[in-house]
Design an enzyme around this catalytic site. Structure first.
Site, PDB file in Angstrom:
ATOM      1  N   GLN A  74       0.832  -1.203   0.000  1.00  0.00           N
ATOM      2  CA  GLN A  74       0.000   0.000   0.000  1.00  0.00           C
ATOM      3  C   GLN A  74       0.865   1.251   0.000  1.00  0.00           C
ATOM      4  OE1 GLN A  74      -3.294  -0.681  -0.282  1.00  0.00           O
ATOM      5  NE2 GLN A  74      -3.303   1.426  -0.974  1.00  0.00           N
ATOM      6  N   HIS A 116       2.309   2.905  -3.254  1.00  0.00           N
ATOM      7  CA  HIS A 116       1.451   3.608  -4.219  1.00  0.00           C
ATOM      8  C   HIS A 116       1.739   5.101  -4.272  1.00  0.00           C
ATOM      9  CE1 HIS A 116      -1.377   0.993  -6.175  1.00  0.00           C
ATOM     10  NE2 HIS A 116      -1.669   0.362  -5.067  1.00  0.00           N
ATOM     11  N   GLU A 176     -10.173   1.299   3.128  1.00  0.00           N
ATOM     12  CA  GLU A 176     -10.401   0.787   1.781  1.00  0.00           C
ATOM     13  C   GLU A 176     -10.155  -0.733   1.731  1.00  0.00           C
ATOM     14  OE1 GLU A 176      -7.501   2.283  -0.911  1.00  0.00           O
ATOM     15  OE2 GLU A 176      -8.644   1.782  -2.706  1.00  0.00           O
ATOM     16  N   HIS A 177      -9.012  -1.170   2.277  1.00  0.00           N
ATOM     17  CA  HIS A 177      -8.652  -2.593   2.288  1.00  0.00           C
ATOM     18  C   HIS A 177      -8.435  -3.056   3.724  1.00  0.00           C
ATOM     19  CE1 HIS A 177      -6.740  -0.900  -1.488  1.00  0.00           C
ATOM     20  NE2 HIS A 177      -7.503  -1.824  -2.003  1.00  0.00           N
ATOM     21  N   ASP A 224      -6.023  -6.415  -6.219  1.00  0.00           N
ATOM     22  CA  ASP A 224      -5.710  -5.332  -7.153  1.00  0.00           C
ATOM     23  C   ASP A 224      -5.735  -5.806  -8.600  1.00  0.00           C
ATOM     24  OD1 ASP A 224      -5.346  -3.388  -5.260  1.00  0.00           O
ATOM     25  OD2 ASP A 224      -3.178  -3.731  -5.065  1.00  0.00           O
ATOM     26  N   HIS A 238     -53.650  16.747  -8.072  1.00  0.00           N
ATOM     27  CA  HIS A 238     -53.283  15.365  -7.766  1.00  0.00           C
ATOM     28  C   HIS A 238     -54.541  14.573  -7.398  1.00  0.00           C
ATOM     29  CE1 HIS A 238     -49.199  16.951  -7.580  1.00  0.00           C
ATOM     30  NE2 HIS A 238     -48.716  15.741  -7.352  1.00  0.00           N
TER      31      HIS A 238
END
Lengths: 429, 429
Positions: B259, B262, B327-328, B361, B420
């Site tokens: 991670q 990145h 996220e993970h 991934d 209506h």
């Protein structure tokens, strides 16, 4: 009101102009909203009370000033006319049943390579529902937003609603009682949306904010998108009625007016293959409109944005409907399915001569919060999914990793991410 | 790198500070993006060519300058190393299979009152996919965005990608060939997003825009939300590894670094109940990091945002994981299900010791486009649903309208909407 016919030489140009006509207010409120969000974030309840005093002429001092108690909602419910109470309960039960059936299923399976895959749906922890004050404070709208949240499993459902000059709408309180709303705060505008998103000393933050609101509220939601989840930004609503000449013109005129009476920027469009019928409907709209208590809005909407389009064959209607991507589409013919099959873009479709759009606003069951302004090209009506999120999961054993891991290594190396490759290689040593 | 222990007296305060720490760039690009959107809307391709010359140092003149031809993608695919081609094909096939299984089902039923209700899902007509240039141009990312769109049934899938100084990434072209992308335009930045949303003389508008991008691209998507549909705004990504002491510290160190490599603003967090294991992992991170070609980013990410949290019992981990809403999330224990059951908020969960996040991934099948920055509280990973929308439908016959219509009349009258009410009453006369 615009009369068009596909037989006109300039039809395509005029129709395209109508489709791209923007009915939304062009007021630039972005800067003001940015300032309000910053103030609420920095000063919390203090700023909230200041804005509420200024915009709603309402003083937030004691705890009782800030919140509407559950007992008040219960009392409003008990005080309802029994017929109205039954109508609200019927609506709530039908909305609930439709949305329960909409709940997504979890997935969990193991594929041929021995890889276990799946997805779990969970509700968000807390949802905020914006309920406008004044004319647009509709109990039906509260039910349509609150019930999907509760069906999704949201544990904390928070309403914010402005109470200008201290006024509350007892019908909305009764609906909140029925829907099981957990908290009601007497704040509104962009400041209420900011309080829901950021949280304040009094109001804990929520994860998702839905509910109608124009200009400031819509802009606040847009600016806070990402801090919280939001529903689709809504603009003025619209109806498209596709009808052959074998309808009662009074029925169709009432349907067109039921949209027009919402707001001067609403839009009602009739597509028919019968020019004589079109004339009759036009006459009946004028006659009925004059009798409505909502005639000012209805008249202006019909005059400014209403349209009747005559086509040679109703089979041409789906193409026009797809370009309009209307919020509501009625198909008043003997075989509505035939046309519905070709309609790709619409918020909700009402099939057959006995399905006026108004039943969808209140009691049919599907949500009446629908994409407007051609957004049905890409957006859906409100649903339980707006209050839920999905967590995917992956489980490999050593054999499964040996089967698919080397491909991950190859791709990670090609993308220049060596630690990605290594995390797989270490396990395959 | 931050070391915390739930045994510390100030743990809650320090953990809360870590959770609320914003890693996202605070650059205020809103005004610049607003200007770019206005220029593209007003001047179309001319403005697009100007921005591309300025930001990408690339001249758009002839048709061939503007587009990358399908034959070029095919050629890039044919020129791939066979091992890499097989890896891309395996990834594509697995992603496709997972997303096909995700397709929603239409509903159509008639309830006890004789009311027919349902919902039809349809793909949007056209989707735009933003593919970054430079370092972040990943073929895996193209597959993860393009395949769900095609599985959803999108007929026109348009890629925009900047080609700074004319450079293209052959791996991305090969992936576009595999995924069946229909058009590739050599434009990027906020100007590309604007072109996709508004359309230009050359580029027809799309309905939904997805794909990664920081700062200008993310802000452009946010500002265009409502004009088109967009996927969730993405920030720097993160991983949370929950591991007992019976793991190989090298495996876990590699996962944390996968991670961190990145981006310097990525975040890697380890939660363990074994302080000795925590020390070993910390050492292995240092050793492995020094060997990575991505060590600059990985080191900075780990130093600035990395964290190891020691807990007395792993049963405490789900509460921390829910606050982080990462996220993970990897769960490297013998019985990962036990902890997973209590994790409410996570983008994707990786179960067991042989499931490194990197398989997700590339090749596992579920989407790797996942909510970041605590957005897993309310958002989901990319799916076929991002490229589809739902049209609800309602069909009543006269009896059904007699059953539920009067309740609609009562509610319409209570809300002050007489047209209506009338649209129902006319049919019940």
């Amino acid at each position: 009101m615009l009369r068009l016919s596909t037989a006109d030489k300039d039809f395509e140009a005029r129709f395209t102009r109508m489709v791209s006509d923007r009915r939304e207010s062009a007021t630039d409120v972005a800067k003001t909203v940015t300032d309000i969000l910053r103030e609420i974030r920095a000063r919390g309840d203090e700023a909230l009370a200041e804005y509420t005093a200024r915009f709603d002429r309402y003083t937030l001092a004691s705890d009782a000033d800030w919140r509407i108690a559950p007992e008040d909602c219960r009392a409003a419910y008990d005080a309802l006319d029994p017929g109205l109470r039954d109508a609200l309960e019927l609506a709530a039960a039908r909305i609930r049943a439709y949305h329960v059936d909409q709940l997504p299923r979890d997935r969990d399976f193991t594929d041929a390579q021995g890889v276990r895959l799946g997805a779990k749906w969970r509700a968000v922890d807390a949802a905020g529902l914006y309920v406008p004050g004044g004319r647009a404070a509709y109990p039906s709208s509260l039910l349509m937003n609150a019930i999907p949240a509760k069906v999704a499993g949201v544990e904390r459902l928070v309403v914010t609603t402005p109470t200008p000059d201290g006024q509350v709408n007892p019908l909305v309180l009764a609906a909140a009682h029925i829907a099981g709303v957990d908290e009601i705060w007497r704040v509104g505008g962009a400041q209420a949306v900011a309080a829901l998103a950021y949280g304040t000393a009094r109001i804990r933050p929520v994860d998702v904010i839905t509910g109608p609101g124009r200009d400031y509220v819509a802009e606040a939601k847009r600016q806070l998108y990402g801090v919280v989840g939001i529903d689709m930004v809504a603009g003025p609503s619209e109806i498209l009625v596709i009808a052959d000449g074998r309808n009662d013109p009074d029925w169709i005129a009432a349907d067109l007016l039921s949209q027009a009476e919402h707001d001067p920027t609403s839009q009602s469009i009739l597509i028919t293959d019968d020019a004589g019928f079109a004339n009759q409907v036009e006459d009946r709209v004028d006659v009925q409109c004059a009798m409505l208590s909502t005639k000012v809005a209805a008249r202006k909407s019909w005059d400014d944005y209403g349209a009747i389009i005559t086509v040679g064959d109703l089979a041409e209607a789906p193409r026009l409907a797809n370009a309009l991507a209307a919020e509501h589409v009625e198909i008043a013919t003997d075989d509505p399915e035939a046309l519905f099959a070709d309609i790709r873009h619409a918020g909700s479709v009402f099939l057959g001569r006995f399905t006026p759009e108004a039943v969808g606003d209140y009691v049919a069951g599907p949500n009446h919060v629908l994409p407007t302004g051609r957004r049905a090209r890409f957006a859906s009506g409100l649903s339980v999914l707006d209050f839920m999120k999905r967590t995917s999961f992956i489980a490999l054993d050593e054999n499964a990793l040996r089967a698919i891991g080397p491909a991950a290594v190859a791709l990670a190396e090609a993308e220049g991410l060596p630690a990605h490759a290594r995390s797989v290689q270490e396990r395959l040593k």
